[in-house]
Design a protein around this motif. Sequence first.
Motif, PDB file in Angstrom:
ATOM      1  N   ASN A   1       0.806  -1.222   0.000  1.00 17.42           N
ATOM      2  CA  ASN A   1       0.000   0.000   0.000  1.00 17.42           C
ATOM      3  C   ASN A   1       0.839   1.271   0.000  1.00 17.42           C
ATOM      4  O   ASN A   1       0.311   2.358  -0.258  1.00 17.42           O
ATOM      5  CB  ASN A   1      -0.979  -0.004   1.177  1.00 17.42           C
ATOM      6  CG  ASN A   1      -2.105  -1.007   0.964  1.00 17.42           C
ATOM      7  OD1 ASN A   1      -2.210  -1.605  -0.103  1.00 17.42           O
ATOM      8  ND2 ASN A   1      -2.930  -1.198   1.971  1.00 17.42           N
TER       9      ASN A   1
ATOM     10  N   LEU B   1       2.150   1.172  -4.188  1.00 19.75           N
ATOM     11  CA  LEU B   1       1.231   1.521  -5.289  1.00 19.75           C
ATOM     12  C   LEU B   1       1.140   3.032  -5.530  1.00 19.75           C
ATOM     13  O   LEU B   1       1.325   3.485  -6.663  1.00 19.75           O
ATOM     14  CB  LEU B   1      -0.151   0.905  -5.035  1.00 19.75           C
ATOM     15  CG  LEU B   1      -0.176  -0.636  -5.062  1.00 19.75           C
ATOM     16  CD1 LEU B   1      -1.532  -1.165  -4.608  1.00 19.75           C
ATOM     17  CD2 LEU B   1       0.160  -1.169  -6.453  1.00 19.75           C
TER      18      LEU B   1
ATOM     19  N   ALA C   1     -19.706  -1.369  -1.258  1.00 20.10           N
ATOM     20  CA  ALA C   1     -19.625  -0.167  -2.093  1.00 20.10           C
ATOM     21  C   ALA C   1     -18.332   0.564  -1.744  1.00 20.10           C
ATOM     22  O   ALA C   1     -17.982   0.704  -0.583  1.00 20.10           O
ATOM     23  CB  ALA C   1     -20.816   0.731  -1.781  1.00 20.10           C
ATOM     24  N   ARG C   2     -17.606   1.002  -2.749  1.00 18.33           N
ATOM     25  CA  ARG C   2     -16.386   1.770  -2.453  1.00 18.33           C
ATOM     26  C   ARG C   2     -16.373   3.014  -3.326  1.00 18.33           C
ATOM     27  O   ARG C   2     -15.769   3.044  -4.383  1.00 18.33           O
ATOM     28  CB  ARG C   2     -15.142   0.912  -2.672  1.00 18.33           C
ATOM     29  CG  ARG C   2     -14.916  -0.042  -1.526  1.00 18.33           C
ATOM     30  CD  ARG C   2     -13.733  -0.907  -1.741  1.00 18.33           C
ATOM     31  NE  ARG C   2     -12.471  -0.289  -1.357  1.00 18.33           N
ATOM     32  CZ  ARG C   2     -11.317  -0.920  -1.395  1.00 18.33           C
ATOM     33  NH1 ARG C   2     -11.253  -2.169  -1.811  1.00 18.33           N
ATOM     34  NH2 ARG C   2     -10.204  -0.310  -1.033  1.00 18.33           N
ATOM     35  N   PRO C   3     -17.057   4.075  -2.852  1.00 16.10           N
ATOM     36  CA  PRO C   3     -17.163   5.280  -3.670  1.00 16.10           C
ATOM     37  C   PRO C   3     -15.812   5.987  -3.831  1.00 16.10           C
ATOM     38  O   PRO C   3     -14.880   5.738  -3.058  1.00 16.10           O
ATOM     39  CB  PRO C   3     -18.123   6.158  -2.866  1.00 16.10           C
ATOM     40  CG  PRO C   3     -18.094   5.638  -1.481  1.00 16.10           C
ATOM     41  CD  PRO C   3     -17.723   4.188  -1.544  1.00 16.10           C
TER      42      PRO C   3
ATOM     43  N   VAL D   1      -7.665   7.036   2.751  1.00 18.46           N
ATOM     44  CA  VAL D   1      -6.270   6.839   2.356  1.00 18.46           C
ATOM     45  C   VAL D   1      -6.109   7.199   0.881  1.00 18.46           C
ATOM     46  O   VAL D   1      -5.254   7.999   0.491  1.00 18.46           O
ATOM     47  CB  VAL D   1      -5.860   5.359   2.590  1.00 18.46           C
ATOM     48  CG1 VAL D   1      -4.470   5.073   2.036  1.00 18.46           C
ATOM     49  CG2 VAL D   1      -5.928   5.031   4.066  1.00 18.46           C
TER      50      VAL D   1
HETATM   51  C1  UD1 Z   1      -6.844   1.727   1.455  1.00 18.37           C
HETATM   52  C2  UD1 Z   1      -6.047   0.451   1.401  1.00 18.37           C
HETATM   53  C3  UD1 Z   1      -6.859  -0.707   1.973  1.00 18.37           C
HETATM   54  C4  UD1 Z   1      -7.362  -0.357   3.367  1.00 18.37           C
HETATM   55  C5  UD1 Z   1      -8.093   0.990   3.367  1.00 18.37           C
HETATM   56  C6  UD1 Z   1      -8.488   1.459   4.754  1.00 18.37           C
HETATM   57  C7  UD1 Z   1      -4.586   0.701  -0.503  1.00 18.37           C
HETATM   58  C8  UD1 Z   1      -4.268   0.319  -1.897  1.00 18.37           C
HETATM   59  N1  UD1 Z   1      -5.694   0.168   0.025  1.00 18.37           N
HETATM   60  O1  UD1 Z   1      -7.997   1.557   0.622  1.00 18.37           O
HETATM   61  O2  UD1 Z   1      -6.016  -1.852   2.046  1.00 18.37           O
HETATM   62  O3  UD1 Z   1      -8.259  -1.356   3.794  1.00 18.37           O
HETATM   63  O4  UD1 Z   1      -7.241   2.006   2.792  1.00 18.37           O
HETATM   64  O5  UD1 Z   1      -7.381   1.551   5.569  1.00 18.37           O
HETATM   65  O6  UD1 Z   1      -3.872   1.416   0.142  1.00 18.37           O
HETATM   66  N2  UD1 Z   1     -14.638   6.515   0.970  1.00 18.37           N
HETATM   67  C9  UD1 Z   1     -15.663   7.316   0.498  1.00 18.37           C
HETATM   68  N3  UD1 Z   1     -15.412   8.087  -0.606  1.00 18.37           N
HETATM   69  C10 UD1 Z   1     -14.194   8.107  -1.231  1.00 18.37           C
HETATM   70  C11 UD1 Z   1     -13.165   7.287  -0.735  1.00 18.37           C
HETATM   71  C12 UD1 Z   1     -13.422   6.501   0.383  1.00 18.37           C
HETATM   72  O7  UD1 Z   1     -16.762   7.327   1.023  1.00 18.37           O
HETATM   73  O8  UD1 Z   1     -14.047   8.840  -2.213  1.00 18.37           O
HETATM   74  C13 UD1 Z   1     -14.882   5.655   2.166  1.00 18.37           C
HETATM   75  C14 UD1 Z   1     -14.732   4.166   1.865  1.00 18.37           C
HETATM   76  O9  UD1 Z   1     -15.899   3.611   1.324  1.00 18.37           O
HETATM   77  C15 UD1 Z   1     -14.396   3.627   3.224  1.00 18.37           C
HETATM   78  C16 UD1 Z   1     -13.569   4.760   3.867  1.00 18.37           C
HETATM   79  O10 UD1 Z   1     -13.878   5.929   3.099  1.00 18.37           O
HETATM   80  O11 UD1 Z   1     -15.581   3.489   3.970  1.00 18.37           O
HETATM   81  C17 UD1 Z   1     -12.077   4.541   3.847  1.00 18.37           C
HETATM   82  O12 UD1 Z   1     -11.657   4.141   2.564  1.00 18.37           O
HETATM   83  P1  UD1 Z   1     -10.218   4.503   2.002  1.00 18.37           P
HETATM   84  O13 UD1 Z   1      -9.346   4.928   3.136  1.00 18.37           O
HETATM   85  O14 UD1 Z   1     -10.378   5.435   0.868  1.00 18.37           O
HETATM   86  O15 UD1 Z   1      -9.717   3.088   1.451  1.00 18.37           O
HETATM   87  P2  UD1 Z   1      -8.846   2.835   0.164  1.00 18.37           P
HETATM   88  O16 UD1 Z   1      -7.919   3.973  -0.058  1.00 18.37           O
HETATM   89  O17 UD1 Z   1      -9.725   2.388  -0.943  1.00 18.37           O
END
Ligand code: UD1
Length: 418
Positions: free
Chosen positions: A24, A27, A121-123, A164
């Motif tokens: 992580n 990438l 869902a992953r927005p 993140v």
């Molecule tokens: C990254 C990690 C993943 C880890 C996660 C949380 C990488 C490649 N992946 O994923 O392994 O499980 O952090 O520590 O580093 N969200 C929104 N809108 C957005 C973006 C996120 O609502 O535009 C929400 C997501 O649905 C989730 C929360 O925010 O509920 C955290 O997600 P996020 O920290 O963005 O995870 P990733 O970056 O996808």
Amino acid sequence: MYKFKIRGKAKKLKGITSVSGSKNAGLPIMAATLLAAGNYTINNVPNIIDIRTMAELLSILGSKVEFKNHELKIHTDSCICYEAPYDLVKRMRASIYVLGPLVARCGKARVSFPGGCALGARPINLHLEGLQKLGTNVEIEHGYINAEAKKLHGNEIIFEQRSVGATANILMASVLADGTTIIRNAACEPEINALADFLIKMGAKIEGVGTDCLTVNGGQNLHPADVSLIPDRIETGTLLLAAAITKGEITVKNCCPSDLGIVLEKLREIGFSVNVNNDSITISGKGKNPIEISTNPYPAFPTDLQAPFASLLSTIKGKSIIDENIFSDRFMYISELQRLGADIKLDKNRIVIHGGNQLTGAPLMASDIRAAAALVIAALASEGETEISRVYHLDRGYERLENKLAQLGADIKRVEDN
Ligand code: UD1
């Protein structure tokens, strides 16, 4: 296609193992090489599918990428393409990391819109809203994000939720934006700090690294830089849990204990002895206490270790509770643990585990990277043989985990799955 055959129960893990570089962190750092033309060397890179997918994406965008012996050499061309195709984004959501750098460098980007995934869902609204605040025009068309900006301008961005990915994307875009960008409620995971440190090495001016408020003085002349990836804290945790569930004793070397604060605390609370050195952790003893865990952004308990901890807690007598507060649907592994005989129930985002049943081997199917790790851990404590299919999920994030476990004494084999 491969599957694992694991014979558990009798084997206590014992010995010394070493952790790989962080997926992580790797990438976004790879995506950041799009920000300035020239030659980059990244060391301590895990040889895993997700890293190879990002390498493929960079090649499509016009970079030359060589990957040998955990060293990535990337040559970023002065002229780069700006389209990330569906085929790659659907294989790995982190492909979205090229969006910020592409808009910042080329003034436009066309990136396939990532869909949902096994975690629910992953927005990506926070990524897009942040880029819009920096002056990007964003349109969604035919499943693609079309982003365009003549020039990015610094702004204040307040994330309504810590993310993140969004923090990384906005950070990468803002280093080429004119003026000052302030990112509030930024994620402060160690992987974000590693990205910020890399951008600073490239000539970016960033303050507040390690806190939830990042200030970027954008528009500096960036240049290529070399870096060695930080240790993978989630792989470290996975190896410790594998030893813990077998009541073994192992030392994990080349890791960063301070990145695992609450994880080590939880292992101690269960009853394990956890000793920390500069860059190694030794775990031994037996677990006896059920515990409660709540996943939340760093420095709280990481969602990526939620499933692996559920496996361990299934073997600890008493009632344990895990609240998953990051991903709405990160529970597909539960029905597989039930097949091993675990007493584990889901109520909305809360898992209740009545631990202590002897698990017994069964055929299982992995559904995502960390679910796969959880099944491997549970299999190590199960009587008889467990077969785990779809281990390609595991291979996305762990470099030959079975070799590391076998060296510690586990009876685990990778075999062809027809
Ligand atoms: C990254 C990690 C993943 C880890 C996660 C949380 C990488 C490649 N992946 O994923 O392994 O499980 O952090 O520590 O580093 N969200 C929104 N809108 C957005 C973006 C996120 O609502 O535009 C929400 C997501 O649905 C989730 C929360 O925010 O509920 C955290 O997600 P996020 O920290 O963005 O995870 P990733 O970056 O996808």
